[in-house]
Design an enzyme around this catalytic site. Structure first.
Site, PDB file in Angstrom:
ATOM      1  N   ALA A  48      63.814   1.371   9.643  1.00  0.00           N
ATOM      2  CA  ALA A  48      64.538   1.146   8.385  1.00  0.00           C
ATOM      3  C   ALA A  48      64.060  -0.155   7.744  1.00  0.00           C
ATOM      4  CB  ALA A  48      66.025   1.075   8.673  1.00  0.00           C
ATOM      5  N   GLY A  78      64.246   3.175  13.313  1.00  0.00           N
ATOM      6  CA  GLY A  78      64.459   4.433  12.607  1.00  0.00           C
ATOM      7  C   GLY A  78      63.216   5.309  12.619  1.00  0.00           C
ATOM      8  N   GLU A  86      63.354   7.137  15.714  1.00  0.00           N
ATOM      9  CA  GLU A  86      64.462   8.108  15.644  1.00  0.00           C
ATOM     10  C   GLU A  86      64.043   9.354  14.855  1.00  0.00           C
ATOM     11  OE1 GLU A  86      67.257   4.962  14.378  1.00  0.00           O
ATOM     12  OE2 GLU A  86      68.601   5.801  15.867  1.00  0.00           O
ATOM     13  N   GLU A 141      66.128  -2.369  17.271  1.00  0.00           N
ATOM     14  CA  GLU A 141      67.286  -2.729  16.441  1.00  0.00           C
ATOM     15  C   GLU A 141      68.105  -3.853  17.062  1.00  0.00           C
ATOM     16  OE1 GLU A 141      66.220   0.281  17.095  1.00  0.00           O
ATOM     17  OE2 GLU A 141      66.538   1.646  15.431  1.00  0.00           O
TER      18      GLU A 141
HETATM   19  C1  LIG Z   1      68.114  -0.330  -0.351  1.00  0.00           C
HETATM   20  C2  LIG Z   1      67.358  -0.004   0.883  1.00  0.00           C
HETATM   21  C3  LIG Z   1      68.190   0.614   1.952  1.00  0.00           C
HETATM   22  C4  LIG Z   1      67.377   0.937   3.170  1.00  0.00           C
HETATM   23  C5  LIG Z   1      68.177   1.367   4.325  1.00  0.00           C
HETATM   24  C6  LIG Z   1      68.331   2.809   4.378  1.00  0.00           C
HETATM   25  C7  LIG Z   1      68.159   3.351   5.706  1.00  0.00           C
HETATM   26  C8  LIG Z   1      69.394   3.278   6.528  1.00  0.00           C
HETATM   27  C9  LIG Z   1      69.096   3.844   7.834  1.00  0.00           C
HETATM   28  C10 LIG Z   1      70.099   3.514   8.880  1.00  0.00           C
HETATM   29  C11 LIG Z   1      69.419   2.876   9.999  1.00  0.00           C
HETATM   30  C12 LIG Z   1      69.663   3.411  11.276  1.00  0.00           C
HETATM   31  C13 LIG Z   1      69.141   2.526  12.345  1.00  0.00           C
HETATM   32  C14 LIG Z   1      67.758   2.111  12.170  1.00  0.00           C
HETATM   33  C15 LIG Z   1      67.508   0.813  12.124  1.00  0.00           C
HETATM   34  C16 LIG Z   1      66.145   0.307  12.042  1.00  0.00           C
HETATM   35  O1  LIG Z   1      65.162   0.989  12.040  1.00  0.00           O
HETATM   36  S1  LIG Z   1      66.066  -1.369  11.960  1.00  0.00           S
HETATM   37  C17 LIG Z   1      64.348  -1.719  11.933  1.00  0.00           C
HETATM   38  C18 LIG Z   1      63.772  -1.630  13.290  1.00  0.00           C
HETATM   39  N1  LIG Z   1      62.372  -2.042  13.242  1.00  0.00           N
HETATM   40  C19 LIG Z   1      61.971  -3.243  13.555  1.00  0.00           C
HETATM   41  O2  LIG Z   1      62.751  -4.101  13.947  1.00  0.00           O
HETATM   42  C20 LIG Z   1      60.509  -3.486  13.419  1.00  0.00           C
HETATM   43  C21 LIG Z   1      60.282  -4.830  12.838  1.00  0.00           C
HETATM   44  N2  LIG Z   1      58.866  -5.073  12.610  1.00  0.00           N
HETATM   45  C22 LIG Z   1      58.026  -5.486  13.571  1.00  0.00           C
HETATM   46  O3  LIG Z   1      58.341  -5.593  14.720  1.00  0.00           O
HETATM   47  C23 LIG Z   1      56.654  -5.878  13.138  1.00  0.00           C
HETATM   48  O4  LIG Z   1      56.717  -6.209  11.787  1.00  0.00           O
HETATM   49  C24 LIG Z   1      55.589  -4.781  13.348  1.00  0.00           C
HETATM   50  C25 LIG Z   1      56.002  -3.486  12.703  1.00  0.00           C
HETATM   51  C26 LIG Z   1      55.369  -4.580  14.845  1.00  0.00           C
HETATM   52  C27 LIG Z   1      54.257  -5.246  12.699  1.00  0.00           C
HETATM   53  O5  LIG Z   1      53.908  -6.505  13.208  1.00  0.00           O
HETATM   54  P1  LIG Z   1      52.682  -7.343  12.574  1.00  0.00           P
HETATM   55  O6  LIG Z   1      51.517  -6.468  12.490  1.00  0.00           O
HETATM   56  O7  LIG Z   1      52.601  -8.592  13.357  1.00  0.00           O
HETATM   57  O8  LIG Z   1      53.105  -7.644  11.072  1.00  0.00           O
HETATM   58  P2  LIG Z   1      54.351  -8.434  10.501  1.00  0.00           P
HETATM   59  O9  LIG Z   1      53.877  -9.679   9.884  1.00  0.00           O
HETATM   60  O10 LIG Z   1      55.426  -8.540  11.503  1.00  0.00           O
HETATM   61  O11 LIG Z   1      54.886  -7.410   9.389  1.00  0.00           O
HETATM   62  C28 LIG Z   1      54.110  -7.120   8.229  1.00  0.00           C
HETATM   63  C29 LIG Z   1      55.027  -7.108   7.042  1.00  0.00           C
HETATM   64  O12 LIG Z   1      55.928  -6.022   7.168  1.00  0.00           O
HETATM   65  C30 LIG Z   1      57.272  -6.463   7.068  1.00  0.00           C
HETATM   66  N3  LIG Z   1      58.115  -5.605   7.901  1.00  0.00           N
HETATM   67  C31 LIG Z   1      57.879  -5.218   9.158  1.00  0.00           C
HETATM   68  N4  LIG Z   1      58.824  -4.399   9.577  1.00  0.00           N
HETATM   69  C32 LIG Z   1      59.679  -4.229   8.555  1.00  0.00           C
HETATM   70  C33 LIG Z   1      60.888  -3.475   8.394  1.00  0.00           C
HETATM   71  N5  LIG Z   1      61.373  -2.672   9.356  1.00  0.00           N
HETATM   72  N6  LIG Z   1      61.516  -3.577   7.224  1.00  0.00           N
HETATM   73  C34 LIG Z   1      61.036  -4.349   6.232  1.00  0.00           C
HETATM   74  N7  LIG Z   1      59.894  -5.088   6.333  1.00  0.00           N
HETATM   75  C35 LIG Z   1      59.233  -5.020   7.485  1.00  0.00           C
HETATM   76  C36 LIG Z   1      57.209  -7.903   7.547  1.00  0.00           C
HETATM   77  O13 LIG Z   1      58.291  -8.632   7.065  1.00  0.00           O
HETATM   78  C37 LIG Z   1      55.894  -8.365   6.972  1.00  0.00           C
HETATM   79  O14 LIG Z   1      56.054  -8.653   5.621  1.00  0.00           O
HETATM   80  P3  LIG Z   1      56.131 -10.173   5.096  1.00  0.00           P
HETATM   81  O15 LIG Z   1      57.431 -10.710   5.635  1.00  0.00           O
HETATM   82  O16 LIG Z   1      56.147 -10.043   3.627  1.00  0.00           O
HETATM   83  O17 LIG Z   1      54.951 -10.866   5.660  1.00  0.00           O
END
Ligand SMILES: CCCCCCCCCCCCC/C=C/C(=O)SCCNC(=O)CCNC(=O)[C@H](O)C(C)(C)COP(=O)(O)OP(=O)(O)OC[C@H]1O[C@@H](n2cnc3c(N)ncnc32)[C@H](O)[C@@H]1OP(=O)(O)O
Length: 725
Positions: free
Chosen positions: A60, A100, A103, A123
């Site tokens: 998400a 997500g 999931e 999460e």
């Molecule tokens: C109005 C919008 C509403 C949206 C919501 C609707 C959906 C509702 C669904 C209900 C949800 C049910 C439960 C689900 C929950 C989730 O899924 S929570 C998210 C879980 N995921 C994570 O925690 C993953 C987080 N990310 C990472 O671990 C790492 O970023 C990576 C994917 C392993 C990549 O690592 P790396 O290559 O080192 O790059 P980074 O610099 O970390 O990331 C690159 C840019 O991407 C941005 N980013 C990464 N993940 C997310 C994300 N999940 N959401 C938004 N942005 C993300 C990260 O911030 C970086 O960007 P910048 O900050 O601009 O550099």
């Protein structure tokens, strides 16, 4: 968005939201539309879901959780929709499938992953739980112990492990998309019931209740006040006790509790803060966007004490060939033994073992006492003990021996980078790299630029941090830099509290209950009291250079506590001598026990100095320790030593054990409210007028006067005419 395409009998839905295909509302809508289209099209016999640009999905959109526009939990029903599809749905997992994203894959009937893909439900690390039915499907697929482990820790697992756990059906080394389409074609017409995880029972354990009870205790202990792991546990427990639909309802309730908790906000702030500090900038205008790093093909480490050993280990783990140097053969052999032991332990933890680290190969790790061997390295990290004269001597030598472009780093926790650089003919290449002990474990690298440090040097140090899998934070040069400078008032208050009537175990308990890994006194015993004692002797605050007649509890008109010095004079250096603020079972022992000797010593000390013992409550302990630290943080921001509060928070969370679920000291201050922090500091400062570090900082006062603006706007209130740099 998600792109829908149809080729032959398999419809393809591609999640598309660069850079990581986060599931925004738009992506979810397009995914739902695509599924409905495929279901309705009689020529489509199967569906394949994949992500754009070699990444399935990172879950998400985290920014969306704090968006006021968010409408309900959009993802769970879509995962159900995938699962109930009458045509087989195959997930093609490349790159990452997290949160997500995973999931969504769990809703699919088949999962095929690239061998380099990683999967997880992280999460919990952002204060939430897998709220799209993941806590109910995963235990049904891989069993309760493995699911509980993944969900409560948030760890990412490699595809090979996912295959062993049964999380994916197949892994491939070549084109995952093509393999997934082949699989989709193959399974057309096969019954889907057995592939629907919501219909499967949770695999039974012979001792489920005992297992769950034990796991609950472990999760609580590791959570240290963080809510999410415990609620993750409860959601998984619901899967073991109730039918799927009821478990999903429980999962949603628990998700809502977390979503509206301050902890989730703090942890999500911490996630973005860590990424924000990558975009470093200095007051002179140098920044990440214009400076390019130099390659580091070979490095050297000088000094194989505790820090040097950890640094060598870190470099070897990052696959950077290292020359490790000591002053003589005796120290070299001792250091070599210790490094080899560390590396062997690290190798055991790694997949390829010792072979993958290759540390027995002298081309990868060489030990020497010969400075001349450093002539062709790209980077040197000096890690000798904190002695300015010694460091300057080494840097003078390095400046003569090393090749022209080599970066010269000093691992210091407080010393002046400019003074060290002055011993060289190339101060632009000198930079501070403050590692935290144990250096091969701790994630923080404080990177300190001096007056002459070039942008290339900063960019190279930041690149090094990344290679070492650390989080680099760029800060300016001042005594103690950011981390230790903020630590001084905290430790000072802790000792003053003892003088006034408290005990080490009382102070530690309050700070540890707040969520710190370790309180100030246990920390001091672990680090060794003699370290600070030597430093205070060097500053002339204690020891033979102290002018005769100096008041015991005053230095330069300010309050001073000689308590730590007195303990050292009694030979109490902490764990290493089995006695410090606590007593230990033996020298080097780790079990701290309150010490009656210390209690009577404190009582006697108070008598000697005419201090009336008073009861100090938990609130005062916490506020004096934390708010004095935060107050110093405001001074650091005002002076331009750090370019934003996120930097201070990332440093504290990653280097000093500050509880991440409170965001870090500055975020915590913003949540407590700056007017309250100011009022409390004013109160304590009036009660202790001889303690300058309790006097509210002018920048804090300015922010309060400006109406307590949100943290993201604080830096716009810094007066630009007064940076120290
Ligand atoms: C109005 C919008 C509403 C949206 C919501 C609707 C959906 C509702 C669904 C209900 C949800 C049910 C439960 C689900 C929950 C989730 O899924 S929570 C998210 C879980 N995921 C994570 O925690 C993953 C987080 N990310 C990472 O671990 C790492 O970023 C990576 C994917 C392993 C990549 O690592 P790396 O290559 O080192 O790059 P980074 O610099 O970390 O990331 C690159 C840019 O991407 C941005 N980013 C990464 N993940 C997310 C994300 N999940 N959401 C938004 N942005 C993300 C990260 O911030 C970086 O960007 P910048 O900050 O601009 O550099």
């Amino acid at each position: 968005m998600a792109q829908y395409a149809r080729g032959s009998a398999v419809a393809v839905i591609r999640l598309r939201n660069p850079p990581v295909n986060a599931l925004s509302l738009a992506v979810l809508q397009a995914l739902e539309d695509g599924l409905k289209k495929a279901d309705a099209d009689p020529s489509v016999k199967a569906v394949m879901i994949c992500g754009e640009n070699g990444k399935f999905s990172a879950g998400a959109d985290i920014r969306g959780f704090s968006s006021p526009k968010r409408h309900g939990l959009g993802l769970g029903p879509i995962v159900s929709l995938i699962e109930s599809c009458q045509k087989p749905v195959v997930a093609a997992i490349e790159g990452v499938a997290l949160g997500g994203g995973l999931e969504v894959a769990l809703g699919c009937h088949y999962r095929i992953a690239h061998v380099k893909a990683r999967m997880g439900l992280p999460e919990v690390t952002i204060g939430l739980l897998p709220g799209a039915e993941g806590t109910q499907r995963l235990p049904r697929l891989i069993g309760v112990p493995a699911a509980l482990d993944m969900i409560t820790t948030g760890k990412h697992i490699p595809a090979t492990e996912a295959l062993k756990l049964g999380l994916v059906d197949e892994i491939v080394e070549e084109n995952t998309i093509e393999a997934a389409i082949r699989l989709a074609n193959k399974v057309i017409g096969q019954p889907l019931g057995p592939r629907r995880l919501s219909l499967k029972p949770v695999p039974k354990l012979p001792n489920m209740e005992a297992f769950l009870q034990e796991a609950a205790v472990k999760v609580k202990k590791q959570a240290r006040g963080c809510l999410a792991p415990e609620l993750c546990f409860q959601a998984v427990r619901a899967a073991t006790e109730t039918p799927f639909a009821q478990g999903v309802r429980r999962e949603r309730e628990l998700f809502q509790v977390l979503l509206s908790s301050g902890q989730a906000r703090a942890l999500q702030y911490a996630f973005f803060a860590e990424r924000a500090v990558h975009r470093w900038a200095t007051p002179t205008g140098a920044s990440w966007s214009s400076a390019a790093p130099q390659p580091v093909r070979r490095a050297a480490v000088i000094g194989l004490g505790t820090m040097g050993r950890g640094i060598v280990t870190s470099l070897v783990k990052a696959n950077i060939p290292v020359v490790a140097l000591e002053q003589d053969l005796e120290y070299l052999n001792k250091g070599r033994k210790a490094v080899m032991l560390l590396l062997e332990r690290e190798a055991v933890k790694m997949e390829g073992g010792a072979q993958s680290l290759d540390f027995h190969n002298p081309a990868r790790l060489q030990f020497t006492v010969d400075f001349d061997l450093l002539h062709d390295v790209d980077l040197v990290i000096e890690a000798v003990f904190e002695n300015m004269a010694l460091k300057k001597e080494i840097f003078h030598k390095l400046s003569k021996i090393c090749k022209p472009g080599a970066l010269l780093c000093t691992n210091t926790s407080a010393l002046n980078i400019d003074e060290i650089a002055s011993a060289t003919s190339r101060p632009q290449q000198v930079i501070g790299t403050h590692f935290f002990s144990p250096a091969h474990v701790m994630r923080l690298l404080e990177i300190i630029y001096g007056r002459h440090t070039s942008p290339t040097a900063i960019a190279t140090a930041m690149q090094l941090a990344k290679a070492l899998k650390k989080v680099g934070v760029v800060v300016g040069n001042c005594f103690g830099f950011v981390g230790n400078r903020m630590m001084f008032p905290y430790v000072e208050q802790a000792v003053f509290l003892l003088e006034e009537g408290s005990r080490p175990e009382a102070v530690d308990r309050v700070v540890e209950d707040f969520g710190f890994k370790i309180g100030p006194f246990r920390m001091s015993d672990l680090a060794g009291l003699d370290v600070g004692w030597r430093s205070r002797q060097g500053q002339g605050l204690t020891g033979p250079s102290l002018p005769a007649g100096t008041a015991a509890r005053q230095r330069q008109g300010q309050r001073y506590s000689p308590l730590p010095d007195l303990l050292c004079e009694h030979g109490r250096f902490g764990q290493k001598t089995a006695r410090g603020w606590y007593r230990y079972e033996r020298a080097g022992g780790r079990t701290a026990t309150p010490d009656p000797w210390l209690h009577s010593f404190l009582a006697q000390y108070r008598d000697t100095h005419g201090i009336k013992t008073r009861f100090i409550d938990q609130e005062e302990i916490l506020e004096r320790c934390l708010f004095s630290l935060i107050n110093e943080g405001f001074a650091i921001l005002a002076e331009g030593i750090a370019s934003g509060p996120e930097h201070l928070d990332v440093i504290y969370v990653n280097g000093y054990g500050w509880p991440k679920h409170t965001g870090g000291p500055m975020f915590y201050a913003s949540i407590v409210g700056l007017p309250r922090v100011l009022a409390k500091l004013q109160k304590y400062s009036e009660a202790h007028p001889d303690v300058p570090r309790l006097r509210p900082n002018a920048f804090l006062k300015k922010l309060v006067a400006a109406g307590n603006p949100p943290l993201k706007d604080w830096m716009s209130y810094v007066s630009r005419q007064s940076p120290k740099l």
